[in-house]
Design a protein around this motif. Structure first.
Motif, PDB file in Angstrom:
ATOM      1  N   TYR A 117       0.824  -1.206   0.000  1.00 19.01           N
ATOM      2  CA  TYR A 117       0.000   0.000   0.000  1.00 19.01           C
ATOM      3  C   TYR A 117       0.865   1.266   0.000  1.00 19.01           C
ATOM      4  O   TYR A 117       2.049   1.242   0.339  1.00 19.01           O
ATOM      5  CB  TYR A 117      -0.979  -0.002   1.181  1.00 19.01           C
ATOM      6  N   PHE A 118       0.253   2.342  -0.421  1.00 18.97           N
ATOM      7  CA  PHE A 118       0.934   3.640  -0.525  1.00 18.97           C
ATOM      8  C   PHE A 118      -0.173   4.686  -0.505  1.00 18.97           C
ATOM      9  O   PHE A 118      -1.354   4.368  -0.742  1.00 18.97           O
ATOM     10  CB  PHE A 118       1.729   3.716  -1.848  1.00 18.97           C
ATOM     11  N   TYR A 119       0.180   5.928  -0.208  1.00 20.81           N
ATOM     12  CA  TYR A 119      -0.828   6.996  -0.216  1.00 20.81           C
ATOM     13  C   TYR A 119      -0.512   8.072  -1.248  1.00 20.81           C
ATOM     14  O   TYR A 119      -1.226   9.060  -1.345  1.00 20.81           O
ATOM     15  CB  TYR A 119      -0.983   7.593   1.188  1.00 20.81           C
ATOM     16  N   ASN A 120       0.590   7.879  -1.981  1.00 16.60           N
ATOM     17  CA  ASN A 120       0.983   8.849  -2.996  1.00 16.60           C
ATOM     18  C   ASN A 120       0.748   8.229  -4.377  1.00 16.60           C
ATOM     19  O   ASN A 120       1.518   7.358  -4.798  1.00 16.60           O
ATOM     20  CB  ASN A 120       2.459   9.206  -2.784  1.00 16.60           C
ATOM     21  N   PRO A 121      -0.293   8.648  -5.082  1.00 17.29           N
ATOM     22  CA  PRO A 121      -0.599   7.990  -6.364  1.00 17.29           C
ATOM     23  C   PRO A 121       0.547   8.087  -7.369  1.00 17.29           C
ATOM     24  O   PRO A 121       0.732   7.186  -8.186  1.00 17.29           O
ATOM     25  CB  PRO A 121      -1.849   8.734  -6.875  1.00 17.29           C
ATOM     26  N   ASP A 122       1.350   9.171  -7.284  1.00 21.25           N
ATOM     27  CA  ASP A 122       2.457   9.298  -8.241  1.00 21.25           C
ATOM     28  C   ASP A 122       3.472   8.174  -8.077  1.00 21.25           C
ATOM     29  O   ASP A 122       4.132   7.780  -9.039  1.00 21.25           O
ATOM     30  CB  ASP A 122       3.154  10.656  -8.079  1.00 21.25           C
ATOM     31  N   ALA A 123       3.610   7.674  -6.839  1.00 18.97           N
ATOM     32  CA  ALA A 123       4.541   6.551  -6.624  1.00 18.97           C
ATOM     33  C   ALA A 123       4.095   5.370  -7.487  1.00 18.97           C
ATOM     34  O   ALA A 123       4.915   4.686  -8.114  1.00 18.97           O
ATOM     35  CB  ALA A 123       4.569   6.163  -5.148  1.00 18.97           C
ATOM     36  N   TYR A 124       2.779   5.142  -7.538  1.00 20.00           N
ATOM     37  CA  TYR A 124       2.241   4.032  -8.352  1.00 20.00           C
ATOM     38  C   TYR A 124       2.468   4.304  -9.842  1.00 20.00           C
ATOM     39  O   TYR A 124       2.978   3.448 -10.556  1.00 20.00           O
ATOM     40  CB  TYR A 124       0.756   3.855  -8.045  1.00 20.00           C
ATOM     41  N   PHE A 125       2.082   5.503 -10.287  1.00 20.15           N
ATOM     42  CA  PHE A 125       2.175   5.771 -11.735  1.00 20.15           C
ATOM     43  C   PHE A 125       3.625   5.719 -12.226  1.00 20.15           C
ATOM     44  O   PHE A 125       3.907   5.191 -13.302  1.00 20.15           O
ATOM     45  CB  PHE A 125       1.521   7.120 -12.067  1.00 20.15           C
ATOM     46  N   ARG A 126       4.536   6.240 -11.424  1.00 18.01           N
ATOM     47  CA  ARG A 126       5.952   6.197 -11.827  1.00 18.01           C
ATOM     48  C   ARG A 126       6.470   4.751 -11.834  1.00 18.01           C
ATOM     49  O   ARG A 126       7.261   4.360 -12.688  1.00 18.01           O
ATOM     50  CB  ARG A 126       6.813   7.033 -10.880  1.00 18.01           C
ATOM     51  N   PHE A 127       5.986   3.971 -10.865  1.00 16.55           N
ATOM     52  CA  PHE A 127       6.390   2.561 -10.796  1.00 16.55           C
ATOM     53  C   PHE A 127       5.888   1.806 -12.035  1.00 16.55           C
ATOM     54  O   PHE A 127       6.615   1.013 -12.632  1.00 16.55           O
ATOM     55  CB  PHE A 127       5.815   1.949  -9.510  1.00 16.55           C
ATOM     56  N   ILE A 128       4.636   2.097 -12.417  1.00 11.59           N
ATOM     57  CA  ILE A 128       4.070   1.437 -13.603  1.00 11.59           C
ATOM     58  C   ILE A 128       4.897   1.811 -14.842  1.00 11.59           C
ATOM     59  O   ILE A 128       5.259   0.937 -15.643  1.00 11.59           O
ATOM     60  CB  ILE A 128       2.584   1.859 -13.821  1.00 11.59           C
ATOM     61  N   ASP A 129       5.226   3.087 -14.973  1.00  5.42           N
ATOM     62  CA  ASP A 129       6.036   3.516 -16.128  1.00  5.42           C
ATOM     63  C   ASP A 129       7.367   2.760 -16.155  1.00  5.42           C
ATOM     64  O   ASP A 129       7.786   2.256 -17.199  1.00  5.42           O
ATOM     65  CB  ASP A 129       6.344   5.024 -16.046  1.00  5.42           C
ATOM     66  N   ALA A 130       8.010   2.707 -14.975  1.00  6.33           N
ATOM     67  CA  ALA A 130       9.319   2.035 -14.909  1.00  6.33           C
ATOM     68  C   ALA A 130       9.166   0.549 -15.224  1.00  6.33           C
ATOM     69  O   ALA A 130       9.989  -0.037 -15.939  1.00  6.33           O
ATOM     70  CB  ALA A 130       9.933   2.220 -13.520  1.00  6.33           C
ATOM     71  N   ALA A 131       8.106  -0.069 -14.705  1.00  4.36           N
ATOM     72  CA  ALA A 131       7.895  -1.500 -14.951  1.00  4.36           C
ATOM     73  C   ALA A 131       7.675  -1.747 -16.450  1.00  4.36           C
ATOM     74  O   ALA A 131       8.268  -2.667 -17.026  1.00  4.36           O
ATOM     75  CB  ALA A 131       6.690  -1.998 -14.142  1.00  4.36           C
TER      76      ALA A 131
END
Ligand code: FAD
Length: 278
Positions: free
Chosen positions: A169-183
């Protein structure tokens, strides 16, 4: 209601009181029609019997598509094989495959070192039987100080045969979007579903977050802290914040939402109902 598939995570109750808590939550959560539910596996096999019992209960008594978590830390190939047989007999088609953490006092890793070894083993032993979900970490796994290495290790699980992933879990949506881009840039194409932790108890959340490396943004921490013992205000505010997070994730393309329910319905439903109202 959310416009993407929802899944709920439970932990296996060990006492009558814990069983009653889960039992009270289930009808309310079932009303959301989850795609599937999952049940965690205690580190070092500490829920070796409770997890399969809970999976059987959820499948047979509640007609839920229940998926077991299987963590390999401290386990042997024979133990894992026995569990896979048991889950196959119950009709399970999905497994969440994890490394787990070495419990204090346990000296040996067992037969598997990393979750990628477990994924490879499940594929070898039961190819085609299970849809395999793995864990991933938009804010980087706490034992990994290098985000690139962490992503390479995630890719190793995908190359070993994982079909999907659920995030910490995380509370910063940008962490998710950046992770998806990197993945995606790193050649990882499987669906990556955000894990969502509704906020019910700030003290407990802080403790969990310190352990698992999830970051509570400073502004969120300060706001929650400012409410002191005003439980109702905390609930309202927290549900709004997490619902907004979910809305942003879904709008940004998240393929589903996986809720860490901690076996209670209230905080999770408050988030889902708010998403519905927006
Ligand atoms: P791995 O993918 O093996 O990664 C663990 C660490 O090792 C990472 O730092 C990674 O970068 C590193 N690593 C991986 N491969 C290599 C390599 N070849 N060389 C060097 N380093 C490597 N825990 C439980 O005990 N039971 C549960 O039911 C459970 N459910 C969970 C569900 C979800 C959705 C999530 C996100 C976590 C869950 N956890 C559970 C917690 C999880 O077990 C811990 O986060 C654990 O520390 C890592 O597990 P993993 O499967 O991600 O491990």
């Amino acid at each position: 209601m959310a416009s993407v598939p929802i899944s709920f995570e439970f932990f296996p109750p060990k006492t009558d009181e814990q069983r009653a808590t889960l039992e009270a939550a289930l009808p309310k959560l079932k009303a959301i029609a989850p795609e599937y539910v999952s049940c965690t596996f205690g580190a070092g096999g500490s829920t070796l019997s409770y997890t399969p019992e809970t999976i059987r209960h959820l499948r047979e008594e509640h007609a839920l598509d229940a998926a077991p978590h299987l963590s390999c830390m401290g386990g042997t190939r024979a133990e894992i094989r026995t569990l896979l047989d048991r889950y196959a007999e119950m009709g399970c088609r999905r497994i969440v495959a994890l490394r787990g953490d070495l419990p204090s006092g346990m000296a040996s890793y067992g037969d598997f070192r990393y979750a990628s070894d477990l994924v490879e083993f499940i594929r070898k032993e039961r190819d085609g039987r299970f849809h395999i979900e793995v864990a991933c970490y938009p804010e980087v796994h706490p034992q990994s100080d290098d985000a690139h290495a962490d992503l390479r290790h995630f890719k190793a699980k995908v190359d070993a045969g994982a079909n999907g992933a659920i995030t910490q879990y995380f509370y910063n949506p940008d962490a998710y979007f950046r992770f998806i881009d990197a993945a995606r840039r790193g050649g990882i194409a499987i669906p990556i579903v955000p894990g969502i932790m509704p906020i019910a108890n700030f003290t407990q959340l802080k403790r969990f977050s310190d352990l698992c490396g999830a970051e509570i943004p400073r502004w969120l921490s300060k706001r929650l802290h400012a409410y002191g013992d005003d439980v109702d205000s905390i609930r309202e505010f927290a549900a709004d914040v997490v619902a907004e997070l979910c809305d942003r994730l879904v709008a940004g393309g998240a393929p589903g939402l996986h809720f860490y329910t901690l076996n209670r319905a209230r905080a999770t439903l408050a988030v889902i109902e708010r998403m519905h109202r927006r």
